[in-house]
Design a protein around this motif. Structure first.
Motif, short mmCIF file in Angstrom:
data_model
loop_
_atom_site.label_atom_id
_atom_site.label_comp_id
_atom_site.label_asym_id
_atom_site.label_seq_id
_atom_site.Cartn_x
_atom_site.Cartn_y
_atom_site.Cartn_z
N UNK A 70 -22.21 -14.72 -5.82
CA UNK A 70 -21.39 -14.63 -6.68
C UNK A 70 -21.64 -14.91 -8.35
N UNK A 71 -23.31 -14.25 -8.03
CA UNK A 71 -24.15 -14.22 -9.69
C UNK A 71 -23.79 -11.98 -9.65
N UNK B 196 -31.97 -14.29 -8.19
CA UNK B 196 -30.52 -13.97 -9.24
C UNK B 196 -30.35 -13.65 -10.53
N UNK C 40 -24.84 -16.91 -0.55
CA UNK C 40 -23.97 -17.38 -1.35
C UNK C 40 -24.17 -17.60 -3.28
N UNK D 93 -18.02 -27.76 0.90
CA UNK D 93 -19.23 -28.29 1.37
C UNK D 93 -19.04 -29.23 1.76
N UNK E 121 -26.87 -23.70 -14.36
CA UNK E 121 -26.34 -22.54 -14.40
C UNK E 121 -25.51 -21.82 -15.14
N UNK F 16 -24.66 -24.11 -2.20
CA UNK F 16 -24.04 -23.15 -1.42
C UNK F 16 -24.95 -22.63 -1.42
N UNK F 17 -25.73 -21.52 0.15
CA UNK F 17 -26.36 -21.02 0.18
C UNK F 17 -26.70 -19.71 -0.63
N UNK G 127 -22.27 -11.60 -18.42
CA UNK G 127 -21.08 -11.06 -19.07
C UNK G 127 -20.01 -11.49 -18.88
N UNK H 143 -29.65 -23.06 -9.89
CA UNK H 143 -28.61 -22.28 -9.15
C UNK H 143 -27.65 -23.18 -8.23
N UNK H 144 -26.43 -22.18 -7.74
CA UNK H 144 -25.96 -24.11 -7.12
C UNK H 144 -26.68 -24.97 -5.79
N UNK I 28 -21.51 -10.27 -8.82
CA UNK I 28 -20.29 -10.58 -9.15
C UNK I 28 -19.70 -10.37 -10.58
N UNK I 29 -20.47 -11.36 -11.35
CA UNK I 29 -20.48 -11.68 -12.40
C UNK I 29 -21.08 -10.39 -12.72
N UNK I 30 -21.95 -9.61 -12.28
CA UNK I 30 -23.29 -8.39 -13.20
C UNK I 30 -22.39 -7.35 -12.94
N UNK I 31 -21.40 -7.71 -12.15
CA UNK I 31 -20.38 -6.29 -11.29
C UNK I 31 -22.05 -5.89 -10.96
N UNK J 70 -27.37 -20.24 -17.99
CA UNK J 70 -27.43 -18.49 -16.86
C UNK J 70 -26.33 -17.93 -17.38
#
Ligand SMILES: Nc1ncnc2c1ncn2[C@@H]1O[C@H](COP(=O)(O)OP(=O)(O)OP(=O)(O)O)[C@@H](O)[C@H]1O
Ligand SMILES: [Mg+2]
Lengths: 249, 240
Positions: B93-94, B137, B89, A23, A85, B85-86, A93, B81-82, B96-99, A88
């Protein structure tokens, strides 16, 4: 602490960092263009003096990506901290190593492109002449950029603000630059400085570049240099992961 | 579950021997004036606060245990949050980290009423929208405990009402919520209240019981009444 690296989390982090980077066109341009402009400037400075350019070109091909990546990484990770962030992320995990390796992979990918462009320019257009294989030139440039990233991650664990992070550049990078053999061959340094120089990873990066320039084949010295640069990068990542604290004041 | 919790920050005792329990499947409000230690308490619960002593148990495990990390959602006071990013997005992302399952993203967007903005860059959102992305999130992966630091600040009355309704719906499914606020009129929306003042707990009660005990008309008056009665107490001690 002992949690193994999770490929899914690492990939998620790397993908996210690359999306963010994509971006930011200006930063991408800086990452790719600045080393090229500097190398062209060098070539122009030694207008016609191909020997000097061929002597200085390879070490600088190692140095520019190192410095650029060091700065970009330390500022980016600090931004992660100040935006909250990071806090967070540390409640999820995701392992600490996942974050750092993810960053390493993302910037490593950028480094591959950066090195490819810079090597293509210096060898293809500016006529840099090396005796060894050109791909080794690119390999060392990439490893160096990754080392810069790893050290950037490490110092951003210590810096509290972006302002401090930028200050780490003269404190952390310039001494390595002075002692890496670019200004005075390392064998001619006073004993104390020569010992210090032996302990600094950038010295091996420059040695590796000099090897490629003078030896036609892959030498055992080159193996050592490459191993030290790669090893220092891994060590810096491990240290960064150990210094990053889940609990903060 | 918190017993004798003390936290030192910058050499000062910011939390001074707190003991309380947050009931499961209810919305507990954490209220108190600015600087009283709400954020510090929440950070201790989610395991990112240093200098903690005493016993802090979350869902039966010591706070900060790795096993807790995909069972709790934490919303920091400032949206985390970022910006580049949208919305989608960020959430992917979060997730995927939290499965968390991928369809969670659409579900939480619906819950915070941001489905229309999923492809907007977070930097281009209003402050209130941004804080709802941050909330969304934390809802990913259906955490058992939600720790929300002032999630309704800067939102209009309609949105605030909707979010409180959401909190109660989540509680009805067995989620435990701890929600901080310094807007006292939000207190009546909670099942239970913890009133904090200068790192000490001044009340741990239901809103109704609190009003009854102090005889005050609203929680704000009750809070002031409690503080006054306490300072009377300390004054009395000084004089005797
Ligand atoms: N990083 C820090 N280092 C040292 N002391 C801190 C730090 N952060 C906060 N404090 C102190 O801890 C106390 C409690 O802060 P905390 O952020 O928990 O308050 P709060 O109740 O969340 O306030 P607010 O409603 O304004 O968010 C404050 O007096 C503050 O000065
Ligand atoms: Mg706070």
């Amino acid at each position: 602490m002992t949690s193994p690296i999770s490929p899914a989390a690492t990939q998620a982090v790397a993908g996210r960092v690359l999306t963010q980077l994509s971006r930011d066109h200006r930063t991408v341009a800086m990452l790719l263009v600045v080393p090229c402009v500097l190398l062209t400037l060098l070539w122009w400075m030694f207008d016609g003096d191909e020997r000097t350019f061929s002597r200085l070109g390879p070490p600088l091909l190692a140095l520019f990506p190192f410095i650029v990546m060091f700065l970009v990484t330390s500022v980016t990770t600090l931004r992660e901290r100040s935006s909250g962030t990071l806090e967070r992320l540390l409640t999820t995990p995701m392992g600490k190593a996942d974050l750092l390796v993810g960053y390493g992979l993302a910037f490593g990918a950028v480094a591959v492109v950066q090195a490819a462009v810079a090597v293509a320019l210096t060898v293809g257009l500016l006529g840099l002449d090396v005796r060894g294989p050109v791909w080794v030139l690119a390999l060392v440039a990439v490893l160096d950029a990754v080392l810069g990233t790893a050290l950037g991650l490490l110092v951003s664990a210590f810096a509290a603000t972006e302002f401090q992070a930028v200050q780490f550049m003269p404190a952390f990078v310039l001494p390595q630059l002075l002692l890496c053999g670019l200004f005075v061959p390392r064998s001619l340094l006073p004993d104390v400085l020569s010992t210090i120089s032996d302990a600094l990873p950038l010295s091996y990066a420059v040695d590796a570049m000099n090897e490629v320039q003078t030896a036609a084949t892959w030498t055992s010295d080159l193996t050592l240099d490459v191993a030290v640069v790669a090893g220092s990068g891994l060590l810096a990542l491990a240290l960064a992961s150990a210094t990053l604290r889940r609990r903060t004041a | 579950m918190v017993d004798q919790l003390e936290v030192r920050r910058g050499g000062r005792r910011v939390l001074r021997g707190l003991s309380f329990a947050v009931p499961t499947g209810e919305v507990t409000g954490l209220l108190g004036p600015s600087g009283c230690g709400k954020t510090t308490l929440m950070r201790a619960l989610v395991g990112v606060q240093q200098g903690v002593s005493g016993r802090v148990e979350v869902l039966g495990l010591p706070a900060g245990t790795p096993a807790l990390r995909n069972r709790l959602g934490y919303v920091t006071q400032a949206p985390s949050v970022y910006g580049d990013l949208t919305v989608a997005e960020n959430l992917r992302f979060f997730a995927r980290l939290l499965r968390a399952p991928a369809d969670d993203v659409a579900a939480v967007l619906e819950q915070v009423d941001l489905a229309d903005h999923s492809n907007d860059l977070v930097n281009r959102l209003s402050g209130g929208q941004r804080s709802r992305v941050s909330l969304a999130a934390a809802l990913l992966g259906q955490p058992r405990l939600l720790v929300l630091d002032e999630p309704t600040v800067g939102l209009d009355p309609v949105l605030r009402r909707d979010l409180w309704a959401l909190f109660h719906r989540l509680a009805a499914t067995g989620t435990t919520l701890l929600v901080s606020s310094h807007v006292m009129d939000e207190a009546t929306r909670c099942d239970r209240l913890l009133l904090l003042r200068e790192g000490e707990l001044v009340a741990d009660n239901s809103p109704q019981a609190l009003l009854k005990r102090t005889g005050a008309g609203d929680v704000e008056a009750a809070f002031l009444a409690l503080i006054d009665s306490r300072s009377d107490l300390t004054n009395a001690e000084v004089h005797s």
